[in-house]
Design an enzyme around this catalytic site. Structure first.
Site, PDB file in Angstrom:
ATOM      1  N   ASP A   1      72.263 -61.416  54.149  1.00  0.00           N
ATOM      2  CA  ASP A   1      71.375 -60.289  53.863  1.00  0.00           C
ATOM      3  C   ASP A   1      72.192 -59.077  53.464  1.00  0.00           C
ATOM      4  OD1 ASP A   1      71.192 -58.110  56.469  1.00  0.00           O
ATOM      5  OD2 ASP A   1      72.204 -60.020  56.805  1.00  0.00           O
ATOM      6  N   SER A   2      71.667 -58.288  52.538  1.00  0.00           N
ATOM      7  CA  SER A   2      72.281 -57.035  52.108  1.00  0.00           C
ATOM      8  C   SER A   2      73.727 -57.263  51.670  1.00  0.00           C
ATOM      9  CB  SER A   2      72.175 -56.003  53.234  1.00  0.00           C
ATOM     10  OG  SER A   2      72.442 -54.702  52.741  1.00  0.00           O
TER      11      SER A   2
END
Length: 377
Positions: free
Chosen positions: A221-222
């Site tokens: 994520d991210s």
């Protein structure tokens, strides 16, 4: 819009190798304003420091100049502060949870140190075995946090990966890479690559006995989604392992110039954090690792995976970049299959902050479905 099995009308927009209508400028501006004022990791604000000494620039972003090294030049409220000295104050400190048996899911976890000198380690998650003789797909996960905060043992990711391992029936290897600025990039990329190669070597008894490294997935994520992209490029150029699927959850990409649908402030914030984490980056924020669509960046058709899922939050300041990445990939000669998911009304990595909300549950369903899609092949 596709309807996901088990639900009525899903607020999570999904498409595979298709494009969708773009938001109007007013909608994009409203979304960016919401993102820049949100408490999530990308919802950061440029720190306003009044001074009589004027301003300086860092990667094209105005900063206050002051001889005092303890001056705050940038702040992400409730997450971190950057100081003129180059130091960081980490405000976001979720509790670190020990490995063990998770009573809610039945998943067992353990930590393994890969390099005592650098501190590189991983946390493995083994779901309850329904068929002990059956090998499980292996998922290597890279956490987010702008390369400067979070860890594999934090409650944020421990509480996300336990249910993911259980629902998908997958053996997870969560990488605890070194953080900037103490360890500037490419340290996190190098650690992640070392952990990926260790995973496929199946030296650990769990991986050797229960893991099927021939069914290898990468997810993050991210900043972790950004790492996934780099791993796919490294695998293509360095003779890396076969990777069946890649899952980019709200991946963090940027560029020196705002693109269509992206608020200029969001691009500036991304540039600031990136240049702090990777001060030696060629081209600044247009380094191909942060801007895969920059002129001269490696062609996306080289990505070493067969399937990809790119997920974004509609109200996330990164959504425009994520969409551009997906559309460039599907327009390229890459031979894989890509799927786009967009959670309506949601911000950056909302599924970590509120995992019990309906959109988070539906996103989890899609991730599980993506992993299991090739099991009968």
């Amino acid at each position: 819009m596709e309807k996901h099995k088990g639900h009525k009308e899903s607020p999570l927009r999904s498409r595979t190798k298709r494009t969708r209508g773009r938001r109007s400028p007013s909608q994009a501006l409203a979304d960016s304003r919401r993102t820049l004022s949100s408490p999530c990791i990308i919802g950061v604000k440029l720190f306003s420091h009044r001074t009589h000494r004027g301003q300086n620039t860092f990667c094209g972003i105005a900063m206050a100049t002051d001889p005092d090294p303890d001056v705050v030049v940038f702040e992400a409220p409730a997450h971190f502060r950057f100081y003129k000295s180059g130091n960081i104050e980490r405000l976001h400190r979720p509790p670190c949870l020990p490995p063990g048996v998770d009573e809610a899911t039945g998943v067992t976890s353990k930590d393994v140190v890969l390099d005592a000198d650098t501190g590189l380690s991983v946390r493995l998650y083994l779901p309850k075995l329904q068929e002990p003789s059956k090998k499980l797909p292996v998922l290597v996960f890279f956490h987010g946090g702008g390369f400067v905060i979070e860890s594999a043992d934090s409650s944020t990711y421990h509480n996300y990966l336990n249910p993911l391992a259980a629902a998908a029936g997958v053996l997870v290897v969560s990488v605890d890479y070194r953080l900037a600025p103490e360890h500037p990039l490419p340290a996190a990329y190098d650690d992640s690559w070392a952990a990926l190669l260790w995973t496929v070597s199946a030296q650990d008894d769990w991986l050797a006995e229960h893991g099927d490294v021939a069914r290898l997935f990468l997810a993050g994520d991210s900043a972790g989604g950004n790492i996934v992209h780099d791993m796919l490029m490294r695998a293509a150029t360095n003779g890396g392992p076969r990777i069946e699927g890649a899952i980019l959850l709200h991946p963090w990409f940027g560029g020196s110039t705002a693109i269509e649908g992206e608020h200029p402030a969001a691009a500036a914030v991304t540039g600031m954090i990136w240049c702090y984490a990777c001060p030696g980056a060629a081209g600044g924020v247009d380094d191909p690792k942060m801007n895969p669509l920059a002129p001269g960046a490696p062609a996306l058709e080289k990505l070493a995976c067969e399937r990809m899922l790119v997920a974004a939050g509609q109200s996330d300041g990164l959504a425009a970049r994520d969409r551009a990445y997906y559309e460039a990939l599907t327009a390229s000669p890459w031979r894989g299959t890509a799927t786009w998911l967009e959670s309506e009304g949601e911000g950056h990595v909302f599924f970590l902050e509120k995992p019990e909300c309906e959109n988070a549950k539906q996103l989890m369903d899609h991730v599980v479905e993506f992993i299991s899609a090739g099991s009968s092949a």
